[in-house]
Design an enzyme around this catalytic site. Structure first.
Site, short mmCIF file in Angstrom:
data_model
loop_
_atom_site.label_atom_id
_atom_site.label_comp_id
_atom_site.label_asym_id
_atom_site.label_seq_id
_atom_site.Cartn_x
_atom_site.Cartn_y
_atom_site.Cartn_z
N LYS B 21 43.34 -48.21 2.71
CA LYS B 21 42.85 -47.23 1.73
C LYS B 21 42.56 -47.91 0.40
CE LYS B 21 44.73 -43.19 2.31
NZ LYS B 21 46.01 -42.47 2.41
N ARG B 91 49.63 -42.43 -2.94
CA ARG B 91 49.39 -42.41 -1.48
C ARG B 91 49.78 -43.74 -0.87
NH1 ARG B 91 44.34 -39.43 -2.91
NH2 ARG B 91 44.32 -37.51 -1.68
N ASP B 767 51.51 -54.76 42.76
CA ASP B 767 52.73 -55.19 43.43
C ASP B 767 53.44 -56.27 42.63
OD1 ASP B 767 52.71 -53.40 45.41
OD2 ASP B 767 52.36 -54.78 47.05
#
Lengths: 872, 872
Positions: B21, B91, B767
């Site tokens: 951000k 933030r 397997d």
């Protein structure tokens, strides 16, 4: 390149070139012993023969004929002569003992002419023609590859024709007729005459021996025993001597010491006026060698000297073959003698005391697997000789046992309380049979392999067990045992030999083991030499004490689940499994805690300050639930839990592949409270015993089935937090360790990460083998048997660790684990911990200890000493 | 060390330091876009904070305050001012998107004084006090860690007191009362006042973000998503702008292109006179962004420019957040936009055509897993919106399907023949349900995991499947389906979404997939770039053709056992299993030969000259036997074999751990005649098709479950001898290859030896994962789910190859196999062959090809291209 060696050219060190037999014949010749002269065609010749597409090259043929000429000269005899014919034996002899190849041809050199010479020489027409007859038959069979049955047809036709009941009833003329018939047979089969030229006979015989190196049986034997195909075999050509020329002659086989008990006296058998094959054929019963002293006093004295020379020379007990021809002793073979465990131990200790060998050599002389014979009861030899085995199963746990048949654990316990000795007979055993197995003298199961529940538990207890005995049918409900069309009932006598798998439906007296002085001496030498520690797998004080008596230095694996199967506890663990909330589960677990604590206290007391590794609960929970409707209904009543809920839980817990299911540390991650209860029991027990007895106890807590480092991190946190609480409550601390099993392939592959949290690794090579090979032990017994018999596998990987594949995982984990934590403690606690070959591997990769069942502890101590000696 | 950066000091390349951000805010600032000014406290500060034992050191505090002063100056506002208060948002922003951390605090800076300033500024008392009330609540909750419910109590008490029904009914005075109550709550809880100093608020908020980096949810998220804990998070402090100052303001979220279909036009939503949180709270319904054009023509034009600048700058579709304050545009965030598969493909192709990015970049832009959306039917979006899911199972095979409920394979086949569309609903499927599965539109099972029979087969067919839907109870006999207490019957409508596992008990219209032009373009670019070949797993011509359409370059795994389950054949294979002699077995096999040959001819024809790898019979024989008494009795009648014998055979073949039992090449070693029949079918079919169609066919015969080199040697001999016979009979030869699955850990460990005989390896990582981890796929679904949710495992190893552990085995086998046979062909044919992360691994270790189900072929092609690009 030299291909052929006279007996006076070789020595015992030339085993790889001359084969075992040839090297020893040469050695005896070299040290001046009386050996009929001869020569050896080397393993190099064999390799050349194979390289040349199964042809004898000129060099080999020429060298062989040169040595033949020398032999004729030395012996003063002539190949094919009517007067004084040279006859030879042709014998194979590989560097390692190799059944499956062509073995022996006697009297080679006989033909229509020399047979007369033999008759003259022995004064016995019938013997000469019978020898010729036998020679053609043997040569025709093994060299010319004509079916033996076709010779038998000719032979039997003649017997029938003249009305002879036994072979000895045939006259010389009859034998001549048979010889005629044999020759016609050869002609009809191969379109050529039976070779009359002795040299041709010789070359064909040599080629046949070389060819037989690559026959199917030999290839299979090598595959199974891991013998290199590139070794090749040698061929020994030796002039014949005759022990059947009259009462001045004879033949015998003898050991320099008694191979049964090791007593230092010549031991063997002797037959006057006979050839070796008469002894083998069993037509006449040989006399004890001592009687030879009376019959041939001078020759016997000479033989005593030879035996003494050989033993001093080889520094080991010798197994000798000899022939006396006209009062003259000839040595035909010598080799280190096979012996019983008791003899092996006594001979080894005696030879050290006599100054012939050192302790390390003595240790190397004993087969570790063999000494388990000394740790278990055995049958009285005389009674055994009279008994008849009626069935044979897998020799799942060694020893001998005798008692009354019992078909359930409860019956067995009751009968033993009533003072009886019993054998527990089951279709197969389950953990619920534990009490009965403890009570019984031995266990017999109709189903299950060498690693079935019965087998593993019985070995753990050192109790005799014959498992997977398919010859018997067990009706547990009806309490009958059927074998060979006959039914046997509870209370009837039965005897088991867990060492060979034989089952007797009669009583046979057993003899207790004697851990005699010589055995103790060997074991103390082994302990001086080995560096690998030996621990035991033990789940209770009884086994722990037994193992300490056998020399265990700690417990490498204490399984906690067995403890839960005891009568008072199983309801509690069932209650825990059926709990619907954590609180209910904790309540049930709280009921188990006192038991677990007492278990551990008992074990700590039995072990003193020796390390004890305790594994947290491992098996899937459904193993603890009842299997039958009756048992489920009973459980329902006991706890007031609706029957349907119990059924539902059973279905919920059912797994398609339980081996790969919800078990091991996965249980502890899902239900941390189980690990908490166990940790509390382990720590508080240690705190109490250390206080009570003044011992310094360092419990090792082992988290099973870790495949992901985070699993261990998770469980370790639970353990550490619980331990901290215990210390706080006690106001005291002690040192403890947390480690893990390395039993999942991925654990071995990520050992570096797992070692961040693990203070020790214990390799669980049973599961590592199961998952590494993709073999379920419960299901693939038959496949593995097929694989080991057709050579796809050299050995059962559950018996002896697969060093190439599974061993690679172990090596990686050892290296990566030590990279992360240099002082990490490394051990093994699978069945392989008691297997000598696997112990060698453990020593080589640098483990700190092996752990095995109590009765394998002495074997492991010895094997560890041998590994230490070999790795020098 | 610098800890704090102004928005004008950073750039988008500084993601690791400033978080995603922060870096993008700085980048927008740098390129001159209108961003409310602010600063970012770096991830270095976060690391320092943690290092210092969760304290903000003086350097960080000082730098933050210096930047705060700068911010006040730039904005001309003052923290805590009554006239023109500076308010900020705080933030978190980590380098990678990280849910679980503290997210956002708005309006920080509000206190008893500045709230008045805000009221003045907005002319809205109520708004100001509501903002303050919210701020205290948010701060109290996430920063001061007071339980949210306690604030709710205060709030609700006031509502009740004044009789307010909704929050909006509260007056400014009510809000003031609440603020008073909140402050008292803080005091009571923490013993201190709610901080009135905005700087104190700021420091506490920063510390709270840093602290939240190590909260439990964040740690778990990182563990599961394999994100390093050392990254740390940044904190963005940005001056608030207000979209709710009146009708000249607003807020919105928009994409530069349509994220649903990729159309090149701005797409988004907008709300006049509102803050972002109003949009989120859903109190008002936002308008389409197009309407913003009318409301704010100039601002919208500016926004269009910004969007265009951002897209050109980031060269990708952007997802933007913005606010309009008094007709002024502010950008609050931009990031690459999430999009549907269709949009991803269109945007990528368009961007290349627009010259913004190159083909490689376009390829890297598309999530391979996402494109499976494009290959399967989907629900009509409108109808789906109206429907309600009643149950949820595992999304076992993607796509949408709708039809009538059917409870058996036979019913399904019959209904489809009658022209109906059906959904097969079963407790779980077995191979006998195959015909019904083919007939059905989709499959729903109540039991089984992502790799259960139903799931694996459905994925192979590309058919929608929801498996292990525990919410439903299926009564197959009674033909009912119960869910949520309601019963549903045969013939009722049902719809499944195999992409998300939702089950609807109603009809929903489905839409066929469109393999549109853009999709084809992307795929062709992927093919140009990738080096790894892509094959398919296909057992029949239908699947083979489908896969070729999807771009498969060969068959990597043709399982032969599925063929045996077809109606005409299953009796023949059962006859074979019940045979008591080899002759009987051969007779039964002879009956199967023509079918097998036709199967292979069909497959060869579908594949042309593309390579086809055919695996010999793999599953344990008991899988072919009937399970119910009825079926056994029927079989008994059919063959005239006593019922008891069939039961006995079933018991004999029962296995405790079939996964580790008698299957794979073990069958061929025990019954070579099975391998002979299959080889004959493979070779003669190839001979015939190559003659009929003039094709050069090179069959690849694959031996399954090899764990020991000698097993392969054994079976290869059978194959070679049989092939030689076929060539002799045909008078013609062709080239064929013999190879093996590497699916047992020991095979990987001994790959050097196995490569002596294997011309190719195909890694059977299903397997390999089962045995390597010790996880039975049938049993451990719940455990693996627990492990992935508690972070013990980062991912389900059956979904995405475990590169650390199982991958190590693969690497070893690749290296060792190539050492023995440098040109050995290497591929993978487990489920992982279609998993992008696993495909990257396959590319990295140098496999030649991956093989996956037809519907994953395009995914694999794309993933292979991405792997090639990344490995450059």
């Amino acid at each position: 390149m030299k291909y052929v060696y006279s007996f006076n050219e070789g020595s015992k060190e030339m085993r790889n070139l001359l084969g075992g037999k040839g090297a020893n014949l040469a050695e005896m010749t070299k040290i001046g012993l009386p050996v009929p002269f001869g020569f050896t065609i080397s393993t190099d010749a064999c390799k050349k023969y194979i390289e040349d597409g199964n042809t004898l090259c000129d060099e080999i043929v020429n060298e062989a004929f040169e040595h033949l000429a020398e032999l004729e000269e030395v012996m003063g005899k002539k190949f094919g002569s009517i007067d004084n014919p040279l006859l030879v034996s042709v014998r194979s002899g590989a560097p390692v003992s190799m059944p499956g190849m062509m073995d022996t041809i006697l009297n080679l050199g006989l033909n229509d002419v020399s047979v007369e010479g033999l008759a003259k020489k022995t004064g016995n027409d019938r013997f000469a023609y019978d020898s010729y007859r036998r020679f053609i038959q043997m040569f025709g069979d093994v060299v010319m590859e004509i079916k033996k049955s076709k010779f038998d047809e000719v032979f039997n036709a003649q017997k029938k024709k003249v009305g002879a009941e036994f072979d000895v009833d045939l006259s010389t003329d009859d034998l001549k007729e048979i010889i005629k018939g044999y020759k016609e047979l050869v002609k009809a089969e191969l379109g050529r005459e039976f070779p009359q030229d002795p040299k041709e006979q010789l070359l064909e015989a040599i080629a046949a021996v070389f060819r037989s190196w690559n026959n199917e049986r030999a290839i299979l034997y090598r595959k199974i025993n891991n013998i290199s195909a590139s070794l090749g075999t040698a061929v020994n050509v030796q002039s014949m001597v005759f022990g059947n020329t009259g009462d001045n002659s004879g033949t015998g086989v003898a050991f320099t010491r008694n191979p049964a008990n090791g007593e230092n006296a010549i031991f063997g058998e002797f037959l006057v006026n006979a050839q070796g094959e008469d002894v083998v054929a069993g037509i006449r019963t040989p006399q004890p060698i001592s009687e030879m002293k009376d019959a041939f006093p001078e020759v016997y004295a000479q033989f005593e000297d030879v035996a003494s020379i050989l033993e001093n020379h080889y520094k080991d007990m010798q197994d000798m073959e000899f022939t006396v021809e006209d009062n003259k002793l000839f040595m035909l073979q010598t080799r280190n003698g096979k012996r019983t465990a008791a003899a092996a131990v006594k001979v080894a200790v005696d030879l050290v005391n006599e100054g012939l060998i050192d302790k390390e050599t003595a240790i190397m002389r004993i087969e570790p697997d063999q000494i388990s014979q000394l740790l278990h009861p055995t049958f009285d030899a005389d009674e055994l000789a009279k008994a008849t085995a009626v069935a044979k199963g897998l020799p799942a746990s060694p020893g001998a046992a005798t008692g009354e048949i019992c078909f359930s654990a409860d019956d067995a316990s009751a009968a033993v309380e009533a003072g009886k000795k019993v054998i527990l007979v089951r279709e197969e055993t389950s953990p619920e049979d534990l009490a009965g197995m403890i009570a019984a003298e031995g266990i017999l199961t109709a189903r299950g392999g060498m690693t079935s529940h019965a087998a593993v538990v019985a070995r753990g207890m050192g109790k005799c067990c014959v498992a997977g005995c398919k010859d018997i049918t067990v009706d547990e409900a009806g309490k009958t045992l059927e074998v060979g069309g006959k039914k046997y009932h509870e209370g009837q006598q039965i005897s088991l030999n867990g060492t060979d798998g034989n089952v007797y439906l009669e009583a046979i007296k057993t003899m207790a083991p004697e851990l005699s002085g010589d055995f103790g001496t060997i074991m103390s030498w082994a302990d001086e030499i080995r560096t690998l520690k030996v621990r035991t797998n033990a789940d209770n004080p009884r086994d722990a004490k037994q193992a300490v008596e056998f020399g265990a230095e700690g417990i490498g694996l204490c399984r906690t689940e067995h403890m839960f199967f005891e009568e008072e506890r199983i309801p509690k663990i069932r209650r825990m499994i059926l709990a619907e909330t954590e609180a209910e589960r904790r309540e049930a677990l709280a009921g188990l805690l006192p038991y677990q604590k007492e278990d551990f206290k008992g074990i700590y007391k039995a072990m003193g300050e020796r390390p004890v590794t305790i594994r947290l609960l491992d098996p899937p929970l459904h193993e603890f639930l009842p299997k039958t409707e009756d048992d489920m209904r009973q459980l329902s009543e006991q706890f007031g839990i609706p029957y349907e809920k119990i059924v539902a839980k059973t279905i919920e817990l059912h797994e398609f592949n339980p081996m790969l299911g919800h078990r091991g540390c996965r249980l502890a991650v899902t239900y941390p409270e189980i690990a908490e209860m166990q940790t509390e029991a382990i720590i508080t027990a240690a705190l109490e015993v250390s206080a009570e007895e003044g011992l310094d106890i360092v419990p090792e807590i082992m988290v099973p089935l870790v495949g992901i480092d985070n699993e261990l991190k998770f469980v370790k946190k639970v353990i550490d937090e619980t331990a901290a609480k215990c210390f706080e409550a006690a106001g005291r601390e002690l040192k403890y360790m947390v480690g893990t099993m390395i039993e999942i392939p991925r654990a071995a592959l990520t050992a570096d990460a797992i070692a961040e949290d693990a203070e020790f690794f214990s390799f669980g090579t049973n599961d590592l083998t199961q998952m590494g090979f993709g073999f379920s032990r419960d299901d693939t017994g038959a496949i593995i048997k097929e694989y080991t018999s057709n050579g796809v596998l050299a050995a059962d990987p559950f018996q002896s660790l697969d060093q190439v594949g599974i061993g690679k995982l172990v090596r990686m984990a050892v290296e990566d684990g030590r990279k992360t934590r240099p002082n990490i403690k490394l051990g093994i606690c699978g069945e392989h911990g008691g297997d000598p070959a696997s112990i060698h591997f453990c020593n080589e990769v640098g483990l700190n200890y092996v752990s095995c069942s109590p009765f394998r502890v002495p074997i492991a101590r010895l094997a560890a000493a041998q590994a230490a000696i070999e790795s020098k």
